[in-house]
Design an enzyme around this catalytic site. Structure first.
Site, short mmCIF file in Angstrom:
data_model
loop_
_atom_site.label_atom_id
_atom_site.label_comp_id
_atom_site.label_asym_id
_atom_site.label_seq_id
_atom_site.Cartn_x
_atom_site.Cartn_y
_atom_site.Cartn_z
N HIS A 468 0.41 -0.67 0.29
CA HIS A 468 0.12 0.17 0.33
C HIS A 468 1.28 0.90 0.15
O HIS A 468 0.70 2.01 -0.99
CB HIS A 468 -0.90 0.36 1.18
CG HIS A 468 -1.94 1.29 1.21
ND1 HIS A 468 -3.03 1.23 0.94
CD2 HIS A 468 -1.68 2.26 1.93
CE1 HIS A 468 -3.20 2.21 1.37
NE2 HIS A 468 -2.84 3.23 1.81
N GLU A 469 1.79 1.27 1.31
CA GLU A 469 2.58 2.16 1.26
C GLU A 469 3.79 2.58 -0.25
O GLU A 469 3.67 3.66 -0.76
CB GLU A 469 3.28 2.30 2.63
CG GLU A 469 2.44 2.53 3.57
CD GLU A 469 1.40 3.59 3.69
OE1 GLU A 469 1.62 4.84 3.16
OE2 GLU A 469 0.11 3.37 3.77
N HIS A 472 1.67 5.02 -2.64
CA HIS A 472 1.58 6.35 -2.81
C HIS A 472 2.84 6.87 -3.12
O HIS A 472 3.32 7.28 -3.45
CB HIS A 472 1.59 5.92 -1.40
CG HIS A 472 0.14 6.39 -0.33
ND1 HIS A 472 -0.78 6.97 -1.19
CD2 HIS A 472 -0.36 6.34 0.39
CE1 HIS A 472 -2.15 6.95 -0.84
NE2 HIS A 472 -1.60 6.40 0.50
N HIS A 475 3.25 6.70 -7.12
CA HIS A 475 2.58 7.82 -7.60
C HIS A 475 3.40 8.87 -6.98
O HIS A 475 2.90 9.89 -8.38
CB HIS A 475 1.59 7.67 -6.52
CG HIS A 475 0.01 8.52 -7.08
ND1 HIS A 475 -0.55 9.03 -6.33
CD2 HIS A 475 -0.09 9.43 -8.90
CE1 HIS A 475 -1.86 9.73 -7.63
NE2 HIS A 475 -1.20 9.70 -8.81
#
Length: 679
Positions: A468-469, A472, A475
């Protein structure tokens, strides 16, 4: 080097940053930024991107690159001196932001550029930055009277101080509690790895025996495995009453007043700007357009999920009664009997799963997934300046050999480190002439640290959190936008910012991807098919309970900001109780004070925006469904996600980018299917 914060070096020299360096450096950089703004405004009516916007962005980038390591160190190795320096700068930074947002001359200059015929010659990212800026000027009170502008400035400064104090109280309350246990028999049921961690914690604190703390790995191990119900209740109460007026530390780090002050100030700020409440103000920069959209979305999900959540709880209660002769279920029993039930019906032990996910396999596997999806090559750099020996540093090259980004990874829980997991930007991408500033990210988690000579073993939930991190981070780092205001995660609507992160979690459930990131920590044996099938069968175990819990958080957050009334105060627990009666199936005890440590909304960026996790999950689930159709490592689909989502940052509206990738607007079907909930 007198002050490392004033260098033009891209990477911070963390070891050289001293608390006494911080305030003078920030003062100097703020003065330089103000001087740049004034100089740029001297061009009178001849305003252009190159003469106004670019130089101001460069000055603020230098300020941000100095502040970023200070803010990060305050989160990951907090101490009194650094905290004092950090808090001394907060009102100054808030004052500058408000001053810029309320600068009418600067607002008019932006507006002149937007109205000039040359506006159409700017690229789409530049145009988006200008449109965002004009919106943000209004949201900063540029049109207010001088008296109201002054009050707005005071509100912003008070909010920055109160939210920082809220987070400090949670950190201090977490660090202040521990329980030393002398007899190992009192830890019966807990896995040896957790017991070894408790022993190591005691040794590091100079204590005999075993030390339990409120760091999440320790708390979670007790709640999931400890046979002693009395111990589980004690730890549960300590954890759920952190930073409140009750519990074992009642009143010592109490956030009660701060919560009311924060809600009051946010409401006053919204009213000053012409909104009815802070929820409306929050939505001004999000995909959702009005409060009814958010409430309707959440209640629709609740309607579809509540029956399954209730069935999940009934099944758990029946299991505890029939298999363990246990009748009266309390919240500190939920995780314990859920793990027993998971093992009973799926023969799935979380400890067995952990054995196949040593961090030494998971990290390379994560990078291998990124390589297959996007053609990336991720390599470790060993010679770098750091804030802790556990930290690692990596760089990313694309398939053409171009350096695209760099990132720090800080994986393990420790005292003086903020709880949870997050990605933050260290440096953002921008292009000046032929020079490209390479983006740099911090990826921070709080996983169980290694004990002895064995590598750290990760639960599957921790693996998912890491993915998940990292989503980020991709991105932020893979952006190809050249302008700071919308490069990476900058300028992305907040309720879309979780799309790339939740999207990456899906590969944690794919057999071909798991083969890249798993292997027994002692033998190297691959994850057995039989164990994978058990994991898959149990994937949506208690998914209904988890869904309504997230909806409880989301509705609570949105409603306390939507329904705030100055004469009645925040009514925090009154509204929470109403939300729980509406969507929850588990009612916690009266002493539970979870809002007192809800840093996401009282100290983070999720105020009236916690719903974003579910809103963006609709996008991420639907985006991933295309990979399910084409193949999880389909290069064409991966390239499309890279170029349409990750590389575009905030340069276009999130919905437009999603449609470019998916070919249509999102539907909720994939979200429900991935969670095992009937449409």
């Amino acid at each position: 080097m007198n002050n490392p914060l004033l260098t033009d070096s891209i990477l911070p020299l963390f070891s050289a940053i001293k608390p006494e360096h911080v305030e003078p450096a920030i003062d100097q950089l703020l003065a330089e930024a103000r001087a740049t703004v004034e100089k740029c405004l001297q061009t009178k009516q001849n305003y252009t991107w190159e003469k106004l916007i670019a130089p101001i962005a460069d000055a603020e980038d230098r300020l941000n690159k100095a502040w970023s390591p200070v803010s990060h160190l305050n989160s990951v190795c907090n101490n009194e001196e650094l905290r004092a320096a950090y808090n001394a700068c907060l009102p100054k930074l808030s004052e500058y932001a408000t001053e810029i947002g309320q600068n009418k001359r600067l607002f008019y200059a932006y507006r002149l550029i937007a109205k000039h015929s040359e506006f159409s010659t700017l690229d789409s990212a530049q145009q988006k930055i200008i449109r965002n800026a004009l919106r943000d000027f209004r949201l900063s009170g540029v049109a207010l009277s001088e008296e109201k502008k002054q009050r707005y400035k005071e509100i912003c400064q008070e909010l920055s101080q109160h939210t920082s104090h809220f987070e400090e109280n949670v950190l201090d309350a977490t660090n202040a509690w521990n329980k030393v246990i002398n007899n190992k028999r009192d830890l019966v049921g807990m896995p040896e790895s957790a017991i070894a961690g408790a022993k190591q914690a005691a040794e590091q604190a100079g204590e005999e025996g075993y030390m339990l703390t409120l760091q999440f790995p320790s708390y979670n191990a007790v709640m999931t495995y400890a046979d002693s119900r009395e111990l589980r209740r004690e730890v549960y109460e300590a954890y759920t009453t952190r930073a409140s007026e009750t519990g074992p530390q009642g009143g010592h780090f109490d956030n009660s007043l701060l919560m009311e002050q924060i809600l009051s100030l946010r409401h006053e700020k919204a009213k000053l700007l012409g909104f009815n409440n802070y929820a409306e103000l929050s939505l001004a920069t999000k995909m959702a357009k009005k409060p009814e959209d958010v409430i309707g979305f959440l209640e629709n999900l609740a309607t579809k999920s509540w029956r399954q959540a209730r069935n999940d709880l009934i099944e758990l209660q029946n299991f505890a009664r029939e298999v363990h002769s246990f009748i009266e279920m309390e919240p500190w029993d939920i995780s314990y009997y859920s793990e027993k039930m998971r093992q009973h019906f799926y023969q799935l032990s979380q400890e067995e799963v952990k054995s196949y996910f040593p961090v030494t396999r998971v990290l390379p596997g994560l990078f291998a997934v990124a390589e297959r999806l996007y053609g990336l090559n991720i390599t470790e750099i060993f010679d770098f300046d750091t804030w802790h020996p556990d930290v690692q540093f990596f760089q990313i090259h694309d398939r053409d050999g171009q350096l695209r980004g760099q990132f720090f990874i800080d994986l393990f829980a420790r005292p003086k480190k903020r709880g949870g997991a997050w990605m933050d930007d260290c440096v953002s991408r921008k292009k000046s002439g032929d020079n490209v500033q390479i983006p740099v990210a911090y990826l921070t988690c709080n996983f169980t640290p290694p004990t002895g000579d064995a590598p750290a073993l990760m639960t599957h939930d921790e693996v998912t959190t890491l993915f998940h991190e990292f989503g980020h981070g991709l991105h932020h780092m893979l952006t190809q936008v050249d302008h700071l205001g919308v490069s990476g995660i900058n300028g992305v609507e907040w309720d879309a910012v979780e799309l790339p992160s939740q999207f990456m979690e899906n590969w944690c459930w794919e057999k071909d991807a798991l083969a890249l990131m798993s292997g027994h920590y002692e033998t190297g044996e691959p994850l057995p098919d039989s164990l994978f099938e058990k994991m898959l069968s149990a994937k949506n175990f208690q998914a209904g309970l988890f869904m309504v819990r997230q909806l409880e958080f989301s509705l609570f957050d949105f409603r306390i900001h939507l329904e705030y009334e100055p004469e009645r105060g925040g009514r925090i627990y009154e509204i929470l109780e109403q939300v729980r009666k509406h969507v929850a199936v588990i009612q916690p005890p009266k002493f539970n004070r979870f809002p007192h440590s809800f840093t996401h909304i009282f100290a983070g960026g999720y105020a009236a925006g916690y719903y974003s996790y579910k809103w963006a999950e609709v996008l991420s689930s639907d985006a991933y469904s295309l990979f399910e159709e084409k193949g999880i490592f389909d290069q064409e689909t991966g390239h499309s996600f890279l170029t349409n989502i990750l590389e575009k940052g905030g340069s276009q509206n999130a919905m437009d980018l999603f449609v470019e990738f998916r070919g249509r607007e999102p539907t909720i079907d994939a979200l429900l299917r991935h969670n095992g909930i009937a449409a």
